[in-house]
Design a protein around this motif. Structure first.
Motif, mmCIF file in Angstrom:
data_model
loop_
_atom_site.group_PDB
_atom_site.id
_atom_site.type_symbol
_atom_site.label_atom_id
_atom_site.label_comp_id
_atom_site.label_asym_id
_atom_site.label_seq_id
_atom_site.Cartn_x
_atom_site.Cartn_y
_atom_site.Cartn_z
ATOM 1 N N THR A 100 0.836 -1.206 0.000
ATOM 2 C CA THR A 100 0.000 0.000 0.000
ATOM 3 C C THR A 100 0.866 1.249 0.000
ATOM 4 O O THR A 100 0.582 2.224 -0.715
ATOM 5 C CB THR A 100 -0.926 0.004 1.234
ATOM 6 O OG1 THR A 100 -1.761 -1.152 1.192
ATOM 7 C CG2 THR A 100 -1.794 1.259 1.261
ATOM 8 N N GLN A 101 1.941 1.226 0.805
ATOM 9 C CA GLN A 101 2.796 2.410 0.920
ATOM 10 C C GLN A 101 3.693 2.633 -0.290
ATOM 11 O O GLN A 101 3.921 3.776 -0.689
ATOM 12 C CB GLN A 101 3.697 2.263 2.158
ATOM 13 C CG GLN A 101 2.967 2.281 3.471
ATOM 14 C CD GLN A 101 3.911 2.010 4.617
ATOM 15 O OE1 GLN A 101 4.811 2.792 4.906
ATOM 16 N NE2 GLN A 101 3.708 0.879 5.282
ATOM 17 N N THR A 102 4.204 1.548 -0.846
ATOM 18 C CA THR A 102 5.227 1.685 -1.891
ATOM 19 C C THR A 102 4.700 1.540 -3.316
ATOM 20 O O THR A 102 5.406 1.902 -4.271
ATOM 21 C CB THR A 102 6.332 0.637 -1.674
ATOM 22 O OG1 THR A 102 5.754 -0.688 -1.741
ATOM 23 C CG2 THR A 102 6.990 0.822 -0.320
ATOM 24 N N TRP A 103 3.478 0.997 -3.468
ATOM 25 C CA TRP A 103 2.954 0.798 -4.823
ATOM 26 C C TRP A 103 1.549 1.356 -5.010
ATOM 27 O O TRP A 103 1.326 2.209 -5.877
ATOM 28 C CB TRP A 103 2.959 -0.694 -5.173
ATOM 29 C CG TRP A 103 2.250 -0.999 -6.451
ATOM 30 C CD1 TRP A 103 2.666 -0.702 -7.723
ATOM 31 C CD2 TRP A 103 0.957 -1.616 -6.588
ATOM 32 N NE1 TRP A 103 1.729 -1.103 -8.652
ATOM 33 C CE2 TRP A 103 0.665 -1.668 -7.976
ATOM 34 C CE3 TRP A 103 0.038 -2.126 -5.680
ATOM 35 C CZ2 TRP A 103 -0.524 -2.215 -8.454
ATOM 36 C CZ3 TRP A 103 -1.132 -2.681 -6.168
ATOM 37 C CH2 TRP A 103 -1.410 -2.714 -7.541
ATOM 38 N N LEU A 104 0.592 0.918 -4.189
ATOM 39 C CA LEU A 104 -0.805 1.287 -4.402
ATOM 40 C C LEU A 104 -1.029 2.793 -4.314
ATOM 41 O O LEU A 104 -1.574 3.402 -5.251
ATOM 42 C CB LEU A 104 -1.691 0.565 -3.383
ATOM 43 C CG LEU A 104 -3.196 0.872 -3.470
ATOM 44 C CD1 LEU A 104 -3.744 0.415 -4.820
ATOM 45 C CD2 LEU A 104 -3.958 0.194 -2.338
ATOM 46 N N LEU A 105 -0.621 3.404 -3.233
ATOM 47 C CA LEU A 105 -0.877 4.837 -3.057
ATOM 48 C C LEU A 105 -0.013 5.698 -3.965
ATOM 49 O O LEU A 105 -0.533 6.627 -4.610
ATOM 50 C CB LEU A 105 -0.684 5.223 -1.584
ATOM 51 C CG LEU A 105 -1.693 4.606 -0.604
ATOM 52 C CD1 LEU A 105 -1.381 5.035 0.821
ATOM 53 C CD2 LEU A 105 -3.113 5.009 -0.964
ATOM 54 N N PRO A 106 1.307 5.466 -4.090
ATOM 55 C CA PRO A 106 2.113 6.335 -4.968
ATOM 56 C C PRO A 106 1.847 6.127 -6.456
ATOM 57 O O PRO A 106 1.701 7.090 -7.208
ATOM 58 C CB PRO A 106 3.557 5.956 -4.602
ATOM 59 C CG PRO A 106 3.469 5.225 -3.311
ATOM 60 C CD PRO A 106 2.138 4.545 -3.318
ATOM 61 N N ASP A 107 1.784 4.875 -6.904
ATOM 62 C CA ASP A 107 1.707 4.604 -8.344
ATOM 63 C C ASP A 107 0.275 4.552 -8.868
ATOM 64 O O ASP A 107 -0.006 5.052 -9.963
ATOM 65 C CB ASP A 107 2.413 3.284 -8.663
ATOM 66 C CG ASP A 107 3.898 3.343 -8.366
ATOM 67 O OD1 ASP A 107 4.416 4.462 -8.180
ATOM 68 O OD2 ASP A 107 4.538 2.272 -8.306
ATOM 69 N N VAL A 108 -0.622 3.939 -8.117
ATOM 70 C CA VAL A 108 -1.995 3.758 -8.595
ATOM 71 C C VAL A 108 -2.853 4.981 -8.302
ATOM 72 O O VAL A 108 -3.592 5.464 -9.168
ATOM 73 C CB VAL A 108 -2.621 2.502 -7.967
ATOM 74 C CG1 VAL A 108 -4.069 2.343 -8.423
ATOM 75 C CG2 VAL A 108 -1.810 1.263 -8.338
ATOM 76 N N LEU A 109 -2.770 5.503 -7.082
ATOM 77 C CA LEU A 109 -3.615 6.637 -6.697
ATOM 78 C C LEU A 109 -2.913 7.982 -6.809
ATOM 79 O O LEU A 109 -3.528 9.019 -6.565
ATOM 80 C CB LEU A 109 -4.118 6.442 -5.256
ATOM 81 C CG LEU A 109 -4.957 5.172 -5.019
ATOM 82 C CD1 LEU A 109 -5.442 5.123 -3.580
ATOM 83 C CD2 LEU A 109 -6.143 5.131 -5.975
ATOM 84 N N GLY A 110 -1.643 7.967 -7.136
ATOM 85 C CA GLY A 110 -0.939 9.206 -7.402
ATOM 86 C C GLY A 110 -0.492 10.011 -6.198
ATOM 87 O O GLY A 110 -0.106 11.169 -6.334
ATOM 88 N N LEU A 111 -0.508 9.407 -5.017
ATOM 89 C CA LEU A 111 -0.005 10.105 -3.827
ATOM 90 C C LEU A 111 1.509 9.935 -3.777
ATOM 91 O O LEU A 111 2.021 8.822 -3.753
ATOM 92 C CB LEU A 111 -0.635 9.535 -2.553
ATOM 93 C CG LEU A 111 -2.156 9.688 -2.416
ATOM 94 C CD1 LEU A 111 -2.618 9.080 -1.095
ATOM 95 C CD2 LEU A 111 -2.555 11.153 -2.487
ATOM 96 N N GLY A 112 2.220 11.044 -3.769
ATOM 97 C CA GLY A 112 3.670 10.987 -3.796
ATOM 98 C C GLY A 112 4.250 10.366 -2.538
ATOM 99 O O GLY A 112 3.632 10.384 -1.468
ATOM 100 N N LEU A 113 5.464 9.812 -2.668
ATOM 101 C CA LEU A 113 6.136 9.250 -1.511
ATOM 102 C C LEU A 113 6.321 10.337 -0.458
ATOM 103 O O LEU A 113 6.726 11.455 -0.766
ATOM 104 C CB LEU A 113 7.493 8.674 -1.917
ATOM 105 C CG LEU A 113 7.456 7.440 -2.835
ATOM 106 C CD1 LEU A 113 8.863 7.068 -3.282
ATOM 107 C CD2 LEU A 113 6.797 6.263 -2.120
#
Length: 433
Positions: A100-113
């Motif tokens: 969720t932290q390293t793939w789903l939120l940054p890459d799929v939902l566009g929330l930056g690291l």
């Protein structure tokens, strides 16, 4: 009204033994005594390194993950069930939160690291997954009447390999910086905030003791002598303040301090020092321990859990939905596995394939050593946490002495069997109380 509700003609206070006046559980006292002896022996054989602030700090953060799950295992064992899947469930929740932290939120939902809500969303997702899996296993046990041993043995195999497939067998990291504050050394309160927590906790402990006394007097129940209540309050407050003092005495290494100041664009002042204080993970454990104790002692759910464990047939005849209760107990266990996954993965700063390996044995051992009866109906939250601390102290002490891993496991297994034997003999002598 007098301070005690002793009947007329009772033995004078002066003739009562100290233990009877304090009403101390002799089994708990024995556990504390064994823990103290264990620490003193390891301190001697390690030339005083075991009881240093640094080692005690590390010991606390290493105990948290198992201790959190042990509080839930108390409910599971009290209801005459067992959960062998907790280590694998921890791994599955850790994998989900890491992805969720390293793939789903940054890459799929566009929330930056580094987005401020990443850590919160990851924990919520982990809690949902853990609770759902726990409830599913509880459904299989409660409604389909599959033995808990078989269901959770299957879960032990299933969920760890689900975690492996989710991550393709890779180590996932680094995790969110705020998330990692739940791991221990990466997140502490500092000395000032820790002293504030100690003051609040000490006052709360004293208040609870005397509020319980007042409630007993109001309902006409016998109470301890006032001096005994005061002594217990003093011991509780002293233990809290002493624990925080030890943690505050562990100073941040100069190299780490230099990096902290360099990150701020500053130079470290000459002779400057700073203590770590109370780890956030330990604060989480304290909150969970309080919440689980309240559930066990003050809620209908807790009364139903212990009633069902004491006599399942009588509980069902009295109107308790024991099937739904089983689902709730396993759901709580799943949620606590998710919280343990937060602490364990945050301490490692990543998710690894072997996270939580053999934790199921450590958790069950902690609950049993802490006084939870495998026959059901008997168990305490504080006992399970003390059992986890004893287990971790034993392993850490042997590691410091240089005992190799196979012999460590032999000793831990022997201690577990011995603890069950002592518990059986103790309950025979006390009539099963």
């Amino acid at each position: 009204m007098t301070d005690t509700a002793a009947p007329a003609g009772a033995t004078p206070k002066a003739k009562k033994s100290l233990f009877k006046a304090l009403e101390i559980d002799t089994r708990l006292l024995g556990m504390i005594g064994a823990f103290v002896v264990l620490c003193l022996v390891f301190n001697v054989v390690t030339d005083g390194r075991f009881l240093t602030p640094r080692n005690i700090f590390n010991l606390t953060i290493q105990t948290v993950s198992v201790a959190i799950m042990a509080t839930g295992m108390v409910f599971v064992i009290v209801t005459r069930n067992i959960d062998l899947s907790v280590g694998s469930l921890l791994a599955a929740c850790s994998a989900v939160m890491a992805m969720t932290q390293t793939w789903l939120l940054p890459d799929v939902l566009g929330l930056g690291l580094g987005h401020p809500i990443i850590w919160l969303v990851a924990i919520v997702v982990g809690l949902v997954v853990g609770t759902a899996i726990g409830a599913f296993q509880g459904f299989l046990v409660g409604y389909l009447s599959i033995p808990a041993f078989i269901v959770t043995l299957g879960g032990l195999l299933v969920w760890r390999n689900v975690a492996w497939y989710l991550t393709a067998g890779q180590t996932i990291g680094p995790l969110d910086a705020t998330f990692m504050k739940f791991g221990g050394i990466n997140g502490t309160l500092g000395t000032d905030a820790s002293w504030a927590v100690a003051a609040v906790a000490a006052v709360a402990a004293v208040a609870v003791i005397f509020m319980a006394r007042r409630s007993k007097l109001a309902h006409g129940f016998p109470v301890k002598p006032l001096w005994a209540e005061g002594l217990l309050a003093l011991v509780a407050a002293g233990a809290i303040v002493g624990f925080i003092a030890i943690l505050n005495a562990y100073d941040v290494p100069i190299g780490r301090l230099r990096r902290i100041f360099e990150a701020r664009g500053q130079e470290i002042p000459e002779g400057f020092s700073m203590g770590y204080g109370l780890p956030v993970s330990v604060l989480v454990l304290i909150a969970i321990a309080v919440a689980m104790t309240v559930i066990a002692r003050r809620t209908r759910l807790g009364r139903y859990i212990f009633a069902t464990g004491g006599n399942p047939d009588a509980a069902e005849l009295s109107g308790i939905n024991t099937r739904l209760l089983t689902v709730k107990v396993f759901a709580i266990m799943g949620a606590l596995c998710a919280l343990s996954a937060v602490v364990a993965s945050a301490r490692l700063a990543n998710h690894s394939n072997d996270i939580g390996t053999l934790d199921e044995l450590r958790v069950i051992a902690a609950a049993v050593i802490g006084g939870t009866a495998l026959s059901g109906g008997i168990g305490t939250i504080y006992g399970a946490i003390l059992g986890a601390l004893i287990m971790q102290s034993l392993q850490s002490g042997m590691a410091m002495v240089g005992v190799d891993a196979p012999l460590q496991n032999i000793v831990v297994g022997s201690v577990l069997v011995l603890a069950v034997l002592i518990d059986i003999q103790y309950r025979k002598r006390t009539g099963g109380k």
